[in-house]
Design a protein around this motif. Structure first.
Motif, PDB file in Angstrom:
ATOM      1  N   ASP A 271       0.739  -1.580   0.119  1.00  0.00           N
ATOM      2  CA  ASP A 271       0.165  -0.094  -0.440  1.00  0.00           C
ATOM      3  C   ASP A 271       0.724   1.327   0.255  1.00  0.00           C
ATOM      4  N   LEU A 272       0.450   2.408  -0.922  1.00  0.00           N
ATOM      5  CA  LEU A 272       0.672   3.396  -0.488  1.00  0.00           C
ATOM      6  C   LEU A 272       1.121   4.041   0.661  1.00  0.00           C
ATOM      7  N   GLU A 273       2.278   4.820   0.881  1.00  0.00           N
ATOM      8  CA  GLU A 273       2.051   5.165   2.976  1.00  0.00           C
ATOM      9  C   GLU A 273       2.881   6.892   2.158  1.00  0.00           C
ATOM     10  N   ILE A 274       2.123   7.713   2.611  1.00  0.00           N
ATOM     11  CA  ILE A 274       2.798   9.420   2.556  1.00  0.00           C
ATOM     12  C   ILE A 274       3.454   9.406   3.849  1.00  0.00           C
ATOM     13  N   ARG A 275       5.133   9.495   3.887  1.00  0.00           N
ATOM     14  CA  ARG A 275       5.615   9.982   4.729  1.00  0.00           C
ATOM     15  C   ARG A 275       6.635  11.659   4.976  1.00  0.00           C
ATOM     16  N   ALA A 276       5.784  11.706   5.821  1.00  0.00           N
ATOM     17  CA  ALA A 276       5.883  13.371   5.873  1.00  0.00           C
ATOM     18  C   ALA A 276       6.911  13.911   7.222  1.00  0.00           C
ATOM     19  N   ILE A 277       8.185  14.286   6.651  1.00  0.00           N
ATOM     20  CA  ILE A 277       9.177  14.765   8.077  1.00  0.00           C
ATOM     21  C   ILE A 277       9.424  17.041   7.858  1.00  0.00           C
ATOM     22  N   PHE A 278       8.591  17.254   9.001  1.00  0.00           N
ATOM     23  CA  PHE A 278       8.372  18.871   8.721  1.00  0.00           C
ATOM     24  C   PHE A 278       8.975  19.277   9.862  1.00  0.00           C
ATOM     25  N   ASN A 279       9.689  20.514   9.332  1.00  0.00           N
ATOM     26  CA  ASN A 279      10.822  21.078  10.643  1.00  0.00           C
ATOM     27  C   ASN A 279       9.985  22.208  11.441  1.00  0.00           C
ATOM     28  N   ASP A 280      10.036  22.224  12.267  1.00  0.00           N
ATOM     29  CA  ASP A 280       8.818  23.585  12.847  1.00  0.00           C
ATOM     30  C   ASP A 280       9.610  24.806  12.511  1.00  0.00           C
ATOM     31  N   LYS A 281       9.115  25.538  11.567  1.00  0.00           N
ATOM     32  CA  LYS A 281       9.587  26.916  11.249  1.00  0.00           C
ATOM     33  C   LYS A 281       8.790  28.313  12.364  1.00  0.00           C
ATOM     34  N   SER A 282       7.338  27.560  12.776  1.00  0.00           N
ATOM     35  CA  SER A 282       7.198  28.594  13.659  1.00  0.00           C
ATOM     36  C   SER A 282       8.459  29.711  14.433  1.00  0.00           C
ATOM     37  N   GLU A 283       9.003  29.157  15.445  1.00  0.00           N
ATOM     38  CA  GLU A 283      10.111  29.690  16.065  1.00  0.00           C
ATOM     39  C   GLU A 283      10.692  31.180  15.282  1.00  0.00           C
ATOM     40  N   SER A 284      11.573  30.492  13.898  1.00  0.00           N
ATOM     41  CA  SER A 284      11.957  31.100  13.378  1.00  0.00           C
ATOM     42  C   SER A 284      11.505  31.808  12.462  1.00  0.00           C
ATOM     43  N   ILE A 285      10.096  31.547  12.391  1.00  0.00           N
ATOM     44  CA  ILE A 285       9.203  32.883  11.643  1.00  0.00           C
ATOM     45  C   ILE A 285       8.869  34.333  13.282  1.00  0.00           C
TER      46      ILE A 285
END
Lengths: 1231, 127
Positions: A271-285
């Motif tokens: 089965d197809l799965e979508i992997r996402a790796i996010f870096n929290d930019k809130s702080e830098s924003i």
């Protein structure tokens, strides 16, 4: 494929396949019932020999009966070592041997295949192998198992791998969890499959419980949702997207800004799965935003138009970074005692900016200021602070309160604060840091803006001053070029040089103008640049010739280094001031001239009386030098007395006193009389500050005045003498006139021929004219002396006009002038007027009208009431005569004026008629006037006021007047006593009287008159006033003193025709008055008048007894008492009663027996004695009855008798009491 | 002071007036005699002299006017010259000339004024 290459799953698949095969085989074997079992067993074994599976057969005791190569190989045993050996000893770990034996036993007893089991296998070297095994029971011959075969797979490696895998998975998870990145895996349907710890934390999910079912859609911030979901779809389609920027949202909807990679992969199931790796930019924003905000705020200070806008902008910017819906700025005032909130936005204070200020107290703002550091408070913290009395809570309580002091160079100028009422996770300490971070900038911005506003205000003011002031302002550089100037200065240059400084310079002026400009300005500027300030007044003449004066100030403008860069100029127009200065100078000079040449003394002193000013005239008048009296007290210079004391009081009360006389002391001690006007001087606040006054020497004036008074007295005396003379003269003239006219009348009666008759008529006419003139003059002088008084009586107006008509009828007939009169209906029949004077005016006007109207003309007289004016009437006398020009109309009513002197002779008259008429109409409250058209005629009119008269009051006079004298004579035969010392007068009047039927008795003196009056009975006495020895007044008094039973009226005859004389006569006892010379009609009138009164008096006494008659006139009783005594009086009344009794009987008898004489006699006696004793009612009743009986009037005789009796009993009842109360008691009280 | 008491004859039919007149004149020290009518007057006058006669005009038997004329017609000049003053309630019916022609010197109207009475009596008795 080799086993080892196969994955665990592949192996399991293989084994299961094999098992299936085996099962089939075994079933087959069973079916062959042993026959073929050996064969199939062998086959099975052969196949086992080639397999990688470890195969082993044991008997029921666990003795190994078979083993394949693979087993031997793996365990290190040879087949020989194993065959015959016990499985438990060889291959089972000693710890598990018992367990294994039990299991075997179970297997066997259950009699079927066992399930696949994990277990451990011991190798020769003692190594433990992990195995997975399946066991098969071997049935050699049908029912009972003979042993069993184990097929095992060495899974030691698999386990290892699995362990490794698990370990690595765990590590991976830990790795994930510990990663700061947010990692999530989702399926193609958008469901979240996996999320790491960071993800959960950031998005606010509880770590301790498994994630609920979450959709990707819900965790992406709405702002980014569309784009991000599209990215997800792209990636699931296989596209490669380098870096994704998006924002997730936490459970509160707060955005979490992230960047990262999204990839796809397939799970073991494909089965197809979508992997996402996010870096929290809130702080830098956030950091970025904070930085932006920081920068933004400083630029906002510049961009914002004013402070309010700045605050709004700051707030808006702040809202970009945090949930700053509720935000305020608080600023401490300069004194530090008050806090202003120039910006206050709060959801609880709806509407826009809630601006207010308050005294410094104990709010959170103050708390923040006090703490001097950023404050982060939760609801409970605030409550706690309040409980500890650190603060006072006012307004709604926020969930979180963030406050940061605004600092400027270590000075706290205010606070910015953000608060929320929503939930407590909305802010973190980071937000506070952010606020803190920007606070300095906010403070700076506010300060900058504040300064800017101040400067703007200042410069606006300066600009306003510069442009709008009336001043001219400019500056020049070293080249004398204008560097700045306002419109006023430009106007000056334009007006005076024709220079428009906005687009030209003085250097471009025409040479003449330029020279003029340079000559004036250059030296001034040069001096300015030399460092000199200058002030001057200058006159500029504009092109139109208008002169303007300016006051100019020129000042060098110093730079910081002390050099002079420019010269500034300011000027203003002083033309008006200059002009008024000049005017003032002139007026001052004028005033000084007046002051110095002032003949009176002008002085001014303060309220203490110290002189502050005195005119130089003081030297001449008083001998003092005007300078030397200054500062001396004014009281030194006049006589101080009670009058001057009052002056001060009067001054205070009335602020000014005029014509005050004072004695002023000269230097030589002499007193001079001065008249002074003094007044208080007030300041603008109406407080008195000084006194000023003018004093005039009236010594000589007084002398003049006294002389004037003497002269006036003399003049008045002379006038009086003249008036007296006039009156005397008229008297003197009228006495002979009296004789003349009287004699003419007598002469006329002697019978003359025609010629004589006509001469006599001429004499009569002339005499009458002369008499008229005399009367006019006397009337006028009377009026002018104010001695004319109107005697108003109720008068029948139509009769007045009839009289007038009669007077002029002869004239109208003889001159053929149509003469008529109208009395309008609106005029009441009777008016209260002085008929004589009214007729005087009427006849004056009528006579004039006739005089100036030619034969065939018309004279019309009209009496009408004036509409809307109550009791106001107008008479118009209209003629068709020669008319009067306007100019002459004005002269008409002036003394002694006749219109045309040349006509004086033909129109005889004194010219006084109209003047007298004017005066008389004025006396009557009216006016007189004329309207005329020369050649067409004139209307003379006059008005008068008159109340409506009572006809009853007028009846007598009217009757008597309508009564002919002969009638009077028939009834009364008047008996006249004529008293006059002058024989002629006596003769004239006497003959007139005799001719009219009177009986005349003559007396030539007062004394004679007194004798006569006692000898005879007279109806009227005519008494001359001016007689020698005893004048008429004395004679009258003497006659009156005689107390004659019937005193006739005494009528004064005198040439003194002035009314004041008449009044005097009347007050002296005379009853009436006629003027000499007497005329028949006048005498008849006056006799009628007096006889008329007597007549009516007679009627009254013979009529019904009036209420006025008394039962007893007690005066009579007291008179009796005067002549007798009490006893006599009482006996008299007693006699009276008995006599009346018998008289009444006689009366009754006489009437009843038809003997009127008896009754009459009795009545007569009753009348006499009743009257004499004061029984008035009885006396009158008797008189009334007597009168009726005399003329046989018997209709009420019995009633009258009854009345008589009633009165008698009334008298009897009361007379004693009346006498006692009113006579005796009165008398005794006096005695 | 009077040298002697004057005799006054009062002719008056009303006893009230008669008494009143008498009393008043007695107080004035006159000697008073009275008559009821004109006849009585003439009778009394025949017996004695009087200084003055006050005569009511309206009297029974002989009225005042007739009586006066009779007195004036007496031969005794002393008696015929006696002053006669009429007392009348109808003064207006007569003129002074009427009285004079009857020989009456004066009159006093009724109602009597006592002052006038005294004055006139004094006047005619002292003259």
């Amino acid at each position: 494929m080799e086993w080892k290459d196969k994955s665990k799953e592949e192996l399991i698949e293989e084994i299961l396949h094999l098992e299936e095969t085996l099962r089939h085989a075994l079933q087959k074997a069973d079916d062959l019932s042993g026959r073929i079992s050996q064969e199939s067993e062998n086959k099975f074994r052969n196949s086992l020999e080639n397999t990688q599976l470890l195969a082993l057969s044991i008997d029921l005791n666990g003795k190994i009966t078979y083993c394949n190569k693979a087993l031997c190989q793996i365990t290190g045993y040879t087949p020989e070592e194993l065959l015959g050996g016990s499985i438990f000893e060889k291959l089972v770990h000693p710890e598990e041997r018992k367990q294994a034996q039990d299991r075997l036993h179970n297997f066997l007893s259950e009699g079927h295949f066992g399930a696949s089991n994990d277990g451990r296998m011991l190798t020769k070297s003692g190594r433990v192998l992990q195995i997975k095994y399946t066991s098969y029971i071997m049935n050699k011959s049908g029912s009972l198992p003979t042993g069993l075969t184990l097929l095992a797979e060495n899974i030691t490696e698999k386990i290892k791998i699995a362990l490794e895998l698990a370990r690595s998975n765990k590590q991976l998870t830990e790795l994930f969890d510990q990663a700061h990145d947010l990692i999530q895996i989702s399926d193609t349907r958008g469901r979240l499959i996996f999320a790491n710890r960071t993800w959960k934390e950031k998005l606010g999910y509880d770590l301790s419980i498994p994630l609920p079912e979450i959709k990707i859609h819900d965790i992406i911030h709405p702002d980014f949702r569309k784009k991000t979901l599209s990215t997800f779809r792209k990636i699931s389609r296989g596209e490669v997207v380098p870096t994704v920027e998006t924002a997730l949202q936490d459970q509160n909807g707060k955005p979490i800004y992230v960047t990262g990679n999204i990839t796809r992969s397939f799970d073991p199931n494909g089965d197809l799965e979508i992997r996402a790796i996010f870096n929290d930019k809130s702080e830098s924003i956030r950091a970025q935003k904070a930085q932006n905000l920081y920068n933004q705020i400083s630029s906002l200070a510049i961009e914002s138009k004013n402070l309010d806008e700045l605050y709004t902008h700051i707030h808006n910017e702040l809202k970009q970074v945090l949930e700053a819906d509720n935000f305020f700025i608080a600023l401490i005032n300069e004194k530090g005692n008050q806090i202003n909130f120039p910006y206050y936005i709060d959801e609880h204070y709806k509407g826009s900016n809630h601006v207010f200020s308050r005294k410094k107290s104990k709010g959170l703002t103050e708390f923040t200021i006090q703490k001097k550091k950023p404050i982060f408070l939760y609801e409970e913290d605030i409550i706690q602070l309040a409980i500890n009395q650190k603060i006072i809570i006012s307004g709604p309580l926020p969930k979180i309160w963030l406050g940061v002091p605004l600092k400027l160079e270590h000075r706290i100028v205010g606070v910015i604060a953000v608060q929320t009422y929503k939930y407590r996770t909305i802010f973190t300490e980071r937000d506070l840091s952010l606020l803190d971070f920007i606070s300095g900038q906010v403070a700076l911005a506010i300060e900058r803006k504040q300064n800017e506003e101040k400067i703007n205000t200042q410069s606006a003011r300066l600009k306003a001053i510069f442009e709008n002031s009336s001043h001219l302002i400019w500056s020049v550089n070293r080249a004398h070029e204008l560097s700045s100037f306002n419109q006023n200065f430009a106007d000056l240059l334009e007006a005076h040089y024709g220079l428009n400084p906005a687009n030209s310079t003085w250097k471009k002026l025409s040479s003449k103008k330029r020279l003029e400009y340079e000559r004036f300005w250059s030296p001034l500027y040069e001096q300015g640049f030399a460092g000199q300030s200058q002030k001057l007044e200058a006159k500029f003449t504009a092109a139109n010739g208008k002169e303007n004066w300016y006051e100019l100030f020129l000042n060098p403008v110093y730079l910081e280094d002390g050099s002079i860069d420019q010269v500034s100029g300011i000027a203003h127009n002083i033309t008006d001031k200059k002009k008024s200065d000049l005017a003032l100078k002139i007026s001052e000079e004028k005033f000084r001239n007046i002051f110095e040449s002032f003949q009176d003394i002008y002085f001014r002193c303060n309220l203490d009386g110290n002189l502050t000013m005195a005119s130089p005239s003081i030297k001449e008048l008083l001998g003092y030098d005007s300078e030397k009296v200054l500062k001396k007290n004014i009281t030194n210079y006049y006589l101080y007395n009670s009058r001057t004391k009052r002056l001060i009081r009067q001054l205070i009360k009335e602020h000014a006193v005029r014509n005050f006389e004072a004695s002023v002391v000269r230097k030589d001690g002499q007193l001079i009389n001065c008249i002074c006007n003094v007044r208080l001087i007030f300041n603008a606040k109406k407080k008195p500050i000084a006194m000023e006054g003018v004093a005039r020497d009236i010594t000589s004036l007084k002398k003049v005045n006294e002389e004037l008074i003497r002269a006036k007295e003399l003049a008045e005396k002379s006038l009086k003498v003249k008036e007296q003379f006039l009156a005397n003269m008229s008297h003197e003239i009228r006495t002979p006139m009296n004789g003349i006219i009287g004699m003419i009348e007598l002469l006329g009666a002697t019978g003359m021929n025609g010629e004589q008759e006509s001469y006599l008529q001429t004499i009569r006419k002339s005499s009458e004219t002369l008499l008229n003139i005399l009367n006019d003059i006397l009337d006028l002088s009377k009026i002018e002396a104010g001695k004319m008084k109107l005697r108003k009586v109720s008068t029948h107006m139509p009769s007045v006009f009839e009289k007038l008509y009669t007077m002029f009828l002869q004239q109208s007939l003889s001159n053929s002038i149509n003469f008529r009169f109208f009395v309008e209906d609106s005029v009441p029949n009777y008016l209260l007027v002085d008929e004589t004077r009214l007729l005087q005016i009427l006849s004056n006007l009528t006579s004039n009208a006739f005089k100036f109207t030619d034969s065939g003309g018309m004279v019309t007289i009209r009496l009408k009431s004036i509409p809307k004016e109550e009791s106001f009437y107008k008479v118009e006398v209209t003629d068709t005569g020669i008319g009067i020009s306007e100019e002459n109309q004005r002269k008409l009513f002036n003394n002694f004026s006749q219109l045309d002197n040349s006509t004086t002779k033909s129109f005889a008259g004194t010219g006084l008629g109209l003047v007298i008429s004017k005066q008389l109409s004025s006396l009557m409250g009216g006016q007189i006037g004329v309207e005329s058209v020369p050649g067409e005629g004139s209307t003379f009119w006059f008005t008068f006021k008159a109340k409506e008269g009572n006809p009853l009051e007028a009846v007598r006079a009217e009757q008597s007047q309508s009564l002919g004298f002969s009638q009077v004579l028939e009834v009364y035969r008047p008996s006249i006593l004529l008293v006059d010392d002058n024989a002629v007068n006596r003769q004239v009047a006497g003959k007139i009287l005799e001719k009219t039927g009177c009986r005349v008795t003559y007396a030539d003196s007062g004394a004679n008159a007194i004798q006569q009056v006692q000898k005879g009975k007279f109806d009227i006495i005519f008494m001359d006033i001016q007689m020698p020895d005893m004048d008429g007044i004395a004679a009258t008094k003497a006659i009156k003193a005689l107390n004659l039973p019937e005193l006739p009226p005494i009528i004064a005859m005198t040439a003194y025709s002035m009314r004041e004389d008449e009044d005097k006569f009347l007050s002296e006892g005379l009853d009436d008055y006629i003027a000499k010379p007497v005329k028949a009609q006048t005498m008849v009138n006056i006799i009628s008048k007096w006889m008329g009164i007597q007549d009516s008096g007679e009627k009254n006494t013979s009529g019904t007894p009036s209420e006025d008659w008394l039962i007893l006139n007690t005066q009579t009783a007291s008179d009796i008492l005067k002549f007798t005594d009490h006893d006599t009086m009482w006996s008299l009344y007693q006699d009276y009663l008995s006599e009346v009794n018998s008289l009444i009987s006689e009366i009754s008898l006489g009437i009843q027996s038809g003997n009127p004489t008896q009754a009459l006699n009795a009545l007569h006696t009753l009348k006499g004695n009743s009257g004499t004793l004061g029984a008035e009612k009885l006396a009158n009743q008797a008189q009334s009855m007597e009168a009726k009986l005399k003329i046989d009037k018997l209709d009420s005789v019995f009633e009258d008798q009854e009345i008589l009796k009633e009165y008698f009993s009334e008298f009897k009842q009361h007379y004693r009491t009346l006498i006692e109360n009113e006579v005796i008691n009165e008398k005794s009280s006096y005695s | 002071m009077k040298s002697s008491t004057k005799k006054v004859l009062i002719a008056e039919d009303s006893s009230v007036i008669q008494n009143l007149t008498r009393k008043i004149l007695q107080m004035q020290n006159f000697d008073i005699h009275v008559a009821k009518n004109g006849e009585q007057v003439l009778q009394m006058l025949a017996k004695e002299d009087f200084d003055i006669i006050l005569m009511d005009i309206n009297m029974p038997v002989m009225d005042g006017m007739e009586c006066a004329r009779s007195i004036r017609d007496l031969e005794d000049t002393k008696k015929s010259g006696i002053p006669i003053i009429a007392i009348t309630g109808n003064a207006k019916n007569f003129s002074m000339e009427d009285f004079r022609s009857a020989g009456i010197n004066d009159f006093i109207p009724k109602p009597l004024n006592f002052d006038e009475l005294v004055t006139k009596v004094n006047q005619y008795t002292n003259g």
